[in-house]
Design a protein around this motif. Structure first.
Motif, PDB file in Angstrom:
ATOM      1  N   ARG A  12      -2.258  -2.505 -10.920  1.00 36.26           N
ATOM      2  CA  ARG A  12      -2.060  -1.631  -9.757  1.00 36.26           C
ATOM      3  C   ARG A  12      -1.208  -2.352  -8.707  1.00 36.26           C
ATOM      4  N   HIS A  13      -0.404  -1.583  -7.963  1.00 36.42           N
ATOM      5  CA  HIS A  13       0.528  -2.187  -7.015  1.00 36.42           C
ATOM      6  C   HIS A  13       0.322  -1.685  -5.610  1.00 36.42           C
ATOM      7  N   CYS A  14       0.734  -2.470  -4.662  1.00 35.15           N
ATOM      8  CA  CYS A  14       0.759  -2.005  -3.279  1.00 35.15           C
ATOM      9  C   CYS A  14       2.145  -2.255  -2.703  1.00 35.15           C
ATOM     10  N   SER A  43      -4.098  -0.245  -4.528  1.00 33.59           N
ATOM     11  CA  SER A  43      -3.036   0.587  -3.960  1.00 33.59           C
ATOM     12  C   SER A  43      -3.095   0.487  -2.439  1.00 33.59           C
ATOM     13  N   GLU A  44      -2.028   0.958  -1.786  1.00 37.96           N
ATOM     14  CA  GLU A  44      -2.001   0.893  -0.325  1.00 37.96           C
ATOM     15  C   GLU A  44      -3.099   1.765   0.281  1.00 37.96           C
ATOM     16  N   ASN A  45      -3.334   2.912  -0.304  1.00 33.57           N
ATOM     17  CA  ASN A  45      -4.395   3.800   0.177  1.00 33.57           C
ATOM     18  C   ASN A  45      -5.761   3.101   0.115  1.00 33.57           C
ATOM     19  N   GLU A  46      -6.034   2.456  -1.018  1.00 31.02           N
ATOM     20  CA  GLU A  46      -7.321   1.765  -1.157  1.00 31.02           C
ATOM     21  C   GLU A  46      -7.454   0.624  -0.141  1.00 31.02           C
ATOM     22  N   LEU A  47      -6.325  -0.059   0.058  1.00 29.74           N
ATOM     23  CA  LEU A  47      -6.349  -1.182   0.992  1.00 29.74           C
ATOM     24  C   LEU A  47      -6.615  -0.672   2.410  1.00 29.74           C
ATOM     25  N   SER A  48      -5.971   0.414   2.752  1.00 31.67           N
ATOM     26  CA  SER A  48      -6.167   1.008   4.074  1.00 31.67           C
ATOM     27  C   SER A  48      -7.626   1.413   4.271  1.00 31.67           C
TER      28      SER A  48
ATOM     29  N   ALA B 340      -2.220  -6.927  -0.421  1.00 27.54           N
ATOM     30  CA  ALA B 340      -1.044  -6.051  -0.475  1.00 27.54           C
ATOM     31  C   ALA B 340      -0.059  -6.540  -1.540  1.00 27.54           C
TER      32      ALA B 340
END
Lengths: 482, 436
Positions: A12-14, A43-48, B340
């Motif tokens: 998975r990527h961010c 993902s960026e959504n998960e990180l957010s 990230a």
């Protein structure tokens, strides 16, 4: 809540990077690590969402009343955060040529001038990154001062009400700590001080107002005793908020002072840092300040040719620039009138709040308290088993951050309360009611107190287990059974 | 004037009345009267609007270089927006040290995740919750290795001179000896290290990559030190750790470094992030806060500050460090950055640093900026300058480029993933003008 590592899915990527546009260079295998680090793949959504969840499980000054004693949890102005994000500050390389950083130098010089006036000192360094590093800098300078006079003084006198950093700092500088007891008013015992001050006294470390919130009214006599013995006086600025702009360490006989800009001057504490521990001093210590000290030379970065008397470098560059930039913004906003007004309002808030709480709580040193005061739950602990910690945990259930607990050490079952000046009267009235109500509940039903907190995601974590079987990173669990 | 004080004058009067006081000044009765400041000599306060315009004016007096080829301890990297947004959240920014675990699980978990990330990057077993910056992390590492028998610390001459200076400051204060051993071809002179090692040496400090950007033979260093009883401290660049052998792999005892490349802007040198990790057997010597996992009273996973018996507030004058506040929000920044990027993203950053620096070196060599050393390097390298360095660098600065760091007649260059081929080619073309 899951750890970020538990949300990780391979592949998975961010973040996205541009494609490499130059020929790829390969390092030899013998230089390369054998396995990649097991970093999260999200993902960026998960990180957010992850950080939003973590934030919900944190308590800041924005979350509610935060009367953490000796920590000065005042409101942190938002405009200062915005200013510290300006590209003209964030994108400046610390080793850029001097003619390209005149804005940064202006920040340093403006702040220096203001802080010298507020402290009554002659010179300062912005290098220390926290109060403890400011202390270390100050005691290193005092040591170097005595060394420069071929004087082997190695005792630092510290009252028993002091923060633990004071004796630890003295030790780091090879000094021995002499503890002096407090008298019945919670102040330095002058006769004891006279006994211990002598030709081996390197200096005194004093917090004023002290950690009981009490102003050392004999401060001039105290600093004079030390000076006459040949020692120097160090002012621990942790409690400067009580006297900011009202009375100055430099006028009280102190030779140096550290400031916690993240307390007194409203820079946010970031959940434990970064802070800033500016160290200001009198002329007598000026030549011992860390190197480099402000921008007198054009090529300061080319050399580590440190002047002989300077203690040397204390920070890789110039300390936490963006932090002290925020302190500058704060002082510029408040200015001449509101700097002392803030201190006085903090003292008024504290005395008002103390008066409200004294209806039920025992305050062993009630007189002359300034910006903070200390409750003792000693009797309640003895009679009903209700401790300072129980009160703290009950406050959590009411969305109040507990006071500092079990400090200062000279008060049994201590709750140290500092309601900063940025709290309104009606809020103090409201939270005082809660404090009093909790007291009654705890005394009527100690078991209820012992069960708190009940409204939080977790309650009463097992600290003994944590220390006995330390699990300190996610992958530890494979090896250690909690 | 904007002072953030909410209580009105009439509220303050009520408060004073409840205390039987006429004025706030009476609360200062224990302060010797003649010490009260009558006229604080600072300007009157200004409004938020005036503050913003004043500070923007000051910020604009700085030059923001569009292109940067300077590192030497502070590096420009790409910082994803998600990182900045994650760490700007109000309850992270305005929280105190997480003394109360029940309302601080978010901060504690973020530090626990940070500790995990640092262990993964360095190959070490345990990490603390951060110290002030890379230099103070190095100084704390040297202090934690010292004991009554082993009082002398060795450090390679190829370490960043600012780091050596900070370590020396800490050692001087503790009356401890710090000896710098020599360099050979830009690398630590390991023959001289062998000679200097004896039973009084507490630790040996090596930087990887070193100040000149060169990759040290840390496997050999470790081999030499392991027989001596001294501890091996490695100061590492965290981006390089995506690709280079880790301190754990080479057998170092402690890994420290400057965490700024992990999502923190240059910011005129701070706030940065000192990271610090070690083998498990040194856990109880580590300074600073450490977060541990435990269970709450209902058996639920929870995080707390742990092993506090090491720290100043318990041990007082027996503590080996006085650190309490650290760089928690910067540690959270590093964690958000690493999440990230992920393992592949971080590796890509490292590879691009490596490739771009080598591309730059080849171009510079062609122009007559010949490399000073032959050794393998990561993203920095030292060259001679065919013309005086000030002429070279001033010419670049006029064109919005911050060139490498001048060191006498030599220049220390740095390239990272943010330097495009176009930027490199443009700089090389500009340099061709001054070389002619």
């Amino acid at each position: 809540m899951k750890l970020i590592f538990e949300k990780s899915v391979e592949g998975r990527h961010c973040a996205s990077l541009p494609k490499n546009d130059v020929p790829e260079f390969e390092l030899g295998d013998e230089l390369r690590r054998s396995h990649p680090p097991r970093l999260p793949e999200v993902s960026e959504n998960e990180l957010s969402r992850h950080y939003t969840s973590l934030e919900r499980r944190s308590f800041g000054v924005n979350s509610g009343f935060f009367p953490l004693g000796s920590c000065t949890m005042k409101y942190n102005p938002k405009v200062n955060e915005d200013i510290a994000k300006l590209e003209g500050f964030t994108e400046i390389h610390p080793l850029a040529p001097v003619n390209s950083v005149s804005g940064c130098i202006e920040v340093l010089e403006l702040l220096k001038k203001l802080l010298l006036e507020i402290t009554g000192m002659d010179n300062l360094t912005l290098q220390p990154s926290a109060g403890a590093q400011g202390e270390l800098t100050g005691i290193m300078m005092i040591k170097k001062y005595h060394q420069s006079r071929n004087d082997n003084r190695d005792k630092i006198i510290i009252p028993d009400s002091a923060h633990g950093t004071n004796p630890a700092t003295a030790s780091m500088c090879g000094m021995k700590t002499i503890n002096i007891p407090s008298n019945s008013e919670g102040r330095v015992d002058i006769s004891r001080l006279k006994e211990v001050a002598g030709e081996d006294t390197a200096g005194l470390m004093l917090t004023n107002p002290n950690t009981l919130g009490v102003f050392e009214k004999d401060v001039l006599e105290i600093t004079d005793i030390i000076h006459k013995s040949g020692g120097l006086n160090y002012f621990d600025g942790a409690n400067l908020n009580a006297i900011m702009g009202v009375v100055r360490p430099g006028d009280m006989g102190f030779d140096c002072v550290h400031l916690n800009l993240h307390k007194t001057f409203s820079t946010p504490h970031g959940g434990g840092g970064p802070g800033s521990g500016v160290l200001a001093c009198k002329e007598v210590l000026s030549e011992f300040l860390p190197y480099p000290n402000f921008f007198n030379t054009s090529d300061f970065y080319k050399t580590e040719d440190i002047p002989e008397k300077s203690i040397g470098r204390i920070s890789g560059f110039y300390g936490n620039f963006l932090v002290y930039l925020k302190a500058l913004c704060y002082i510029l906003s408040l200015g001449k009138t509101s700097i002392p007004l803030s201190a006085k309002t903090a003292v008024l808030n504290s005395n008002y709040f103390k008066n409200l709480l004294s209806k039920k709580y025992n305050i062993p040193f009630p007189n002359d308290c300034m910006h903070e005061f200390v409750i003792s739950m000693k009797d309640e602990a003895k009679n009903k088993g209700v401790t300072a910690n129980h009160i703290a945990k009950m406050l959590i259930d009411r969305n109040i951050h507990p006071p500092t607990v079990y400090f200062p050490l000279i008060v049994k079952e201590a709750l140290m309360i500092e309601p900063a000046e940025t709290e309104a009267k009606e809020l103090l009235d409201e939270v005082a009611e809660i404090f009093l109500e909790i007291y009654d509940i705890a005394m009527n039903d100690p078991e209820m107190a012992k069960a708190a907190p009940i409204n939080t995601e977790i309650s009463q974590p097992d600290e003994v287990l944590a220390a006995r079987k330390p699990v300190l990173n996610f992958y530890d669990e494979e090896n250690v059974d909690v | 004037m904007y002072n953030y004080l909410p209580s009105t004058d009439s509220q303050k009067s009520e408060m004073l009345k409840s205390l039987n006081l006429k004025s706030i000044d009476e609360l200062y009765s224990s302060v010797p009267h003649h010490l009260i400041v009558e006229n604080l000599d600072i300007p009157e306060g200004i409004s938020e609007f005036e503050l913003v315009s004043k500070m923007k004016d000051i910020a604009n007096k700085n030059t923001v270089f569009a292109t940067v080829f300077r590192g030497a301890g502070a590096y420009r990297h790409f910082i994803p927006s998600i990182v900045k947004h994650s760490v700007s959240k109000e309850s992270f920014v305005t929280a105190y040290t997480p003394y109360q675990p029940e309302i601080s699980q978010g901060i504690l978990q973020s530090i626990f995740e940070y500790q995990t990330n640092i262990c993964e990057l360095t190959g070490m077993d345990v990490s603390n919750a951060s110290v002030y910056d890379g230099a103070s992390a190095a100084a704390e590492a040297v202090s934690m290795c010292r004991n009554n028998k082993r009082t002398k610390a060795l450090i390679s001459g190829t370490v960043d001179p600012r780091v050596i200076s900070v370590i020396k400051t800490y050692c001087d204060a503790a009356d401890a000896e710090l000896v710098v051993f020599g360099e050979k071809d830009g690398l630590s002179d390991l023959d001289s290290l062998v000679e200097m090692l004896d039973e009084t040496v507490s630790s040996v400090y090596i930087q990887q990559p070193n100040f000149y950007g060169l990759i040290e033979d840390c496997v050999r260093v470790s081999d030499i030190i392991s027989k001596s009883g001294a501890k091996f401290i490695m100061g590492v660049n965290p981006i390089a750790m995506a690709i280079l052998k880790t301190p754990g792999e080479v057998g170092a005892d402690i890994a420290v470094g400057e965490g700024q490349p992990l999502g923190m802007p240059l910011s005129f040198g701070g706030p940065f992030l000192g990271f610090m990790a070690s083998k498990r057997e040194l856990l109880r010597n580590l300074p600073g806060r450490i977060v541990g996992q435990t269970k709450d009273k209902n058996g639920k996973r929870a995080f707390v500050l742990t092993l506090q018996a090491r720290e100043q507030h318990i041990r007082r004058d027996k503590a080996t460090s006085n650190i309490c506040s650290n760089q928690a929000l910067c540690a959270t920044t590093a964690s958000a950055y690493l999440a990230a990027m992920g393992p592949n993203g971080l590796l890509e950053v490292a590879k691009q640093c490596l490739s771009k620096a080598h591309y730059l070196k080849d171009k510079l060599t062609d122009l007559g900026f010949s490399p000073v050393y032959k050794g393998e390097f990561f993203h920095e390298f030292l060259t001679y300058s065919p013309v005086p360095t000030n002429i070279v660098l001033e010419h670049l600065e006029k064109h919005g480029i911050l060139g490498g760091l001048p060191l006498g007649n030599r220049i220390l260059w740095c390239a990272t993933e943010v330097n495009t081929r176009q930027e490199i080619d443009r700089m090389v073309a500009l340099l061709a003008e001054v070389v002619k």
